[in-house]
Write a protein that holds these residues in place. Structure first.
Motif, short mmCIF file in Angstrom:
data_model
loop_
_atom_site.label_atom_id
_atom_site.label_comp_id
_atom_site.label_asym_id
_atom_site.label_seq_id
_atom_site.Cartn_x
_atom_site.Cartn_y
_atom_site.Cartn_z
N GLU A 198 -33.24 -8.34 -5.54
CA GLU A 198 -32.24 -9.18 -6.23
C GLU A 198 -30.83 -8.76 -5.82
OE1 GLU A 198 -30.50 -9.85 -10.73
OE2 GLU A 198 -32.55 -9.10 -10.50
N SER B 210 -30.12 -9.83 -2.30
CA SER B 210 -29.90 -11.28 -2.25
C SER B 210 -28.49 -11.62 -2.73
CB SER B 210 -30.95 -11.98 -3.11
OG SER B 210 -30.68 -13.34 -3.19
N ASP C 77 -25.97 -10.48 -0.12
CA ASP C 77 -25.93 -11.40 1.02
C ASP C 77 -25.14 -12.66 0.66
OD1 ASP C 77 -27.41 -9.61 2.50
OD2 ASP C 77 -29.33 -10.67 2.22
#
Length: 157
Positions: free
Chosen positions: A106, A109, A112
């Protein structure tokens, strides 16, 4: 209960057979010599006394066996409890690892996504800066051409 065929010698009121008495004397002699010293075997012990000693030895051995079995059973229970705790700890550790891995995924992500957004903002800012420089250059060129400024001043600025 027990029939005559199942009676034990110590349960009978009569004396044991001479062969049994001889056998018991041999056992006592062997037991006495196994300890390193020769035990004095009475010439003719009373049969009821020999059987009593044998019964006492059997009872003592049975008591010791039960005590050892109880200790083994207690140890086995303890080992099972420890094993169950270890299983629970391993299961808990596995769950914590899976939760940590999910958090890592998580966070990666989100990181990113934040990096992509930051790259987009940087690219947009660079494009706005390029456009602004183009407009400033046009404004300067317009001012310079309308007011007749020296083109060499533009190069030094």
């Amino acid at each position: 209960m027990m029939g005559p065929a199942n009676e034990y010698p110590w349960e009978k009121a009569s004396e044991p057979a001479p062969a049994a008495e001889s056998h018991l004397a041999n056992v006592l002699r062997l037991v006495g010599t196994s300890g390193g010293s020769v035990a004095a075997v009475p010439a003719r012990p009373s049969p009821s006394q020999d059987w009593s000693k044998l019964i006492d030895c059997v009872r003592h051995a049975a008591h010791q066996t039960r005590a050892v079995e109880a200790a083994v059973q207690k140890k086995e229970m303890h080992v099972q409890e420890v094993l169950e705790r270890v299983r629970e700890d391993v299961k808990s550790a596995g769950e914590r690892v899976r939760a940590a891995e999910a958090r890592v995924v998580e966070i990666q992500s989100r990181t990113d996504a934040l990096l992509r957004a930051a790259d987009e903002r940087v690219a947009a800012a660079e494009e706005r800066a390029r456009i602004a420089e183009d407009w400033l250059s046009r404004v300067y060129d317009t001012i310079a051409s309308e007011f007749g400024l020296d083109p060499d001043l533009k190069r030094s600025a």
